[in-house]
Design a protein around this motif. Structure first.
Motif, PDB file in Angstrom:
ATOM      1  N   ALA A   5     -12.392  87.703  55.322  1.00 22.20           N
ATOM      2  CA  ALA A   5     -12.292  86.346  54.774  1.00 22.20           C
ATOM      3  C   ALA A   5     -10.892  86.078  54.240  1.00 22.20           C
ATOM      4  O   ALA A   5     -10.205  87.001  53.796  1.00 22.20           O
ATOM      5  N   ASP A   6     -10.500  84.820  54.309  1.00 22.39           N
ATOM      6  CA  ASP A   6      -9.269  84.391  53.648  1.00 22.39           C
ATOM      7  C   ASP A   6      -9.585  84.207  52.165  1.00 22.39           C
ATOM      8  O   ASP A   6     -10.487  83.438  51.827  1.00 22.39           O
ATOM      9  N   CYS A   7      -8.876  84.923  51.336  1.00 26.58           N
ATOM     10  CA  CYS A   7      -9.162  84.890  49.891  1.00 26.58           C
ATOM     11  C   CYS A   7      -7.929  84.383  49.149  1.00 26.58           C
ATOM     12  O   CYS A   7      -6.805  84.808  49.445  1.00 26.58           O
ATOM     13  N   ARG A   8      -8.167  83.534  48.161  1.00 27.81           N
ATOM     14  CA  ARG A   8      -7.036  82.999  47.393  1.00 27.81           C
ATOM     15  C   ARG A   8      -6.534  84.039  46.397  1.00 27.81           C
ATOM     16  O   ARG A   8      -7.319  84.699  45.723  1.00 27.81           O
ATOM     17  N   ILE A   9      -5.212  84.193  46.346  1.00 26.12           N
ATOM     18  CA  ILE A   9      -4.599  85.106  45.368  1.00 26.12           C
ATOM     19  C   ILE A   9      -4.587  84.390  44.024  1.00 26.12           C
ATOM     20  O   ILE A   9      -3.974  83.328  43.882  1.00 26.12           O
ATOM     21  N   THR A  10      -5.287  84.974  43.040  1.00 23.22           N
ATOM     22  CA  THR A  10      -5.354  84.312  41.728  1.00 23.22           C
ATOM     23  C   THR A  10      -4.315  84.873  40.757  1.00 23.22           C
ATOM     24  O   THR A  10      -3.920  84.182  39.818  1.00 23.22           O
ATOM     25  N   SER A  83       2.536  84.830  47.048  1.00 23.73           N
ATOM     26  CA  SER A  83       2.487  84.199  45.725  1.00 23.73           C
ATOM     27  C   SER A  83       1.067  83.838  45.328  1.00 23.73           C
ATOM     28  O   SER A  83       0.192  83.646  46.186  1.00 23.73           O
ATOM     29  N   GLN A  84       0.889  83.692  44.041  1.00 25.74           N
ATOM     30  CA  GLN A  84      -0.375  83.186  43.492  1.00 25.74           C
ATOM     31  C   GLN A  84      -0.701  81.860  44.177  1.00 25.74           C
ATOM     32  O   GLN A  84       0.194  81.038  44.381  1.00 25.74           O
ATOM     33  N   GLY A  85      -1.958  81.675  44.576  1.00 23.93           N
ATOM     34  CA  GLY A  85      -2.357  80.434  45.236  1.00 23.93           C
ATOM     35  C   GLY A  85      -2.382  80.555  46.752  1.00 23.93           C
ATOM     36  O   GLY A  85      -3.101  79.818  47.414  1.00 23.93           O
ATOM     37  N   GLN A  86      -1.619  81.501  47.301  1.00 22.31           N
ATOM     38  CA  GLN A  86      -1.632  81.692  48.767  1.00 22.31           C
ATOM     39  C   GLN A  86      -2.932  82.363  49.196  1.00 22.31           C
ATOM     40  O   GLN A  86      -3.600  83.022  48.378  1.00 22.31           O
ATOM     41  N   MET A  87      -3.256  82.236  50.499  1.00 20.66           N
ATOM     42  CA  MET A  87      -4.451  82.876  51.026  1.00 20.66           C
ATOM     43  C   MET A  87      -4.069  84.218  51.646  1.00 20.66           C
ATOM     44  O   MET A  87      -3.061  84.331  52.345  1.00 20.66           O
ATOM     45  N   LEU A  88      -4.902  85.232  51.384  1.00 17.92           N
ATOM     46  CA  LEU A  88      -4.694  86.578  51.937  1.00 17.92           C
ATOM     47  C   LEU A  88      -5.954  86.943  52.712  1.00 17.92           C
ATOM     48  O   LEU A  88      -7.061  86.839  52.167  1.00 17.92           O
TER      49      LEU A  88
END
Ligand SMILES: Cc1cc2nc3c(=O)[nH]c(=O)nc-3n(C[C@H](O)[C@H](O)[C@H](O)COP(=O)(O)OP(=O)(O)OC[C@H]3O[C@@H](n4cnc5c(N)ncnc54)[C@H](O)[C@@H]3O)c2cc1C
Ligand code: FES
Length: 263
Positions: A5-10, A83-88
């Motif tokens: 899954a694409d997960c948001r970096i918090t 960065s924070q907010g990007q998808m990983l």
């Protein structure tokens, strides 16, 4: 069951020079994850670098997981640039977790360098499930690479330090500190770090009659048992082979199963 899954970096922070903690929002993954399991992280979109990079799960939260990693090459360098907010894109949880059996007198964690990464989740689970805060040996080259002390102390763990240069704790190897803690039958030791450190830890445990589980390192391509890129030699036959796959049969093994001579 593993997810992709694409997960948001918090959160993404440097915690020591070239060492980062990365937290992703991944509620489904967090629900399934067990201490000692890992994820394959796609460090960049597109085809280069082609392979995902394996990272242990550091902490398991209600809505996500964290990773703690060291920059060693191009993949981890690219990851550190996110960065924070990007998808990983995250694949996991993968592999076998650390066994958490009741009935032992002592639980000791022995970590070398970035091998500390899987242990905050394990210590948390041992405390919650068995009511046992493990003793923790944190070993590193020098003081500024001793990570996670605060997390372990908050869980009520007794923490021992070992550094190569004596800048904090004992000037000793992790296995030497372990030996001085006198593990015995009735002790379970969990190890993660460079292979020679885990070999030495296994030797201390075998001599003392203690059970030892180690999370092994290996370069991985598929992360899912198919390519055989991550095999290490075993002491016993496993499904007619004297080899085990770190990604699928491990990464956590009873150290009695591993052929340590070549390390
Ligand atoms: C199950 C598992 C869990 C891991 N968990 C973590 C973790 O929580 N935190 C962390 O920082 N690292 C962890 N690693 C190691 C991490 O996957 C590698 O450091 C990373 O893949 C290197 O990628 P790179 O592109 O930056 O380096 P590369 O350019 O691929 O390699 C740089 C150097 O590192 C060596 N290397 C690459 N991969 C590994 C590896 N898997 N083991 C040992 N040496 C390697 C290479 O031989 C080379 O010398 C884990 C490895 C495994 C197998
Ligand atoms: S990485 Fe492919 S079999 Fe383990």
């Amino acid at each position: 069951m593993p997810y992709i899954a694409d997960c948001r970096i918090t959160t993404h922070q440097e915690v020591a020079p070239e060492h980062y903690r990365l937290v992703v929002h991944a509620p489904q993954l967090a629900k399934e994850a067990q201490p000692g399991q890992f994820c394959m992280l796609q460090v960049r979109e597109g085809h280069y670098p082609f392979l995902r990079r394996p990272m242990s799960i550091e902490r398991i939260f209600a809505d996500g997981v964290s990773f703690l990693y060291k920059v060693v090459g191009e993949g981890t360098r690219m990851l550190s640039g996110m960065s924070q907010g990007q998808m990983l894109n995250v694949q996991g949880p993968l592999g076998k977790p650390f066994p958490r059996e009741s009935g032992f007198d002592r639980y000791i964690i022995t970590a070398g360098g970035i091998g500390i990464a899987p242990f905050p989740a394990l210590a948390d689970a041992l405390k919650r499930e068995l009511g046992k805060a493990p003793e923790v040996i944190i070993a590193a080259r020098t003081e500024r690479f001793l990570l996670c002390e605060k997390d372990f102390r908050q869980m009520g763990c007794k923490v021992h330090f070992a550094t190569d240069d004596g800048s904090a704790g004992e000037k000793a190897f992790a296995s030497e500190v372990l030996k001085r803690l006198s593990p015995a039958a009735g002790t379970v030791v969990y190890a993660c770090g460079p292979m020679p450190m885990m070999k030495a830890t296994h030797a201390v445990c075998a001599a003392a009659g203690a059970v030892c589980y180690a999370s092994l390192e290996a370069e991985m391509a598929c992360g899912d048992g198919v390519c055989l890129g991550c095999v290490v030699e075993a002491n016993v036959e496993v499904e007619t082979e004297r080899m085990v796959r770190v990604c699928k049969d491990g990464p956590v093994f009873d150290t009695q199963l591993i052929q340590w001579e070549s390390y």
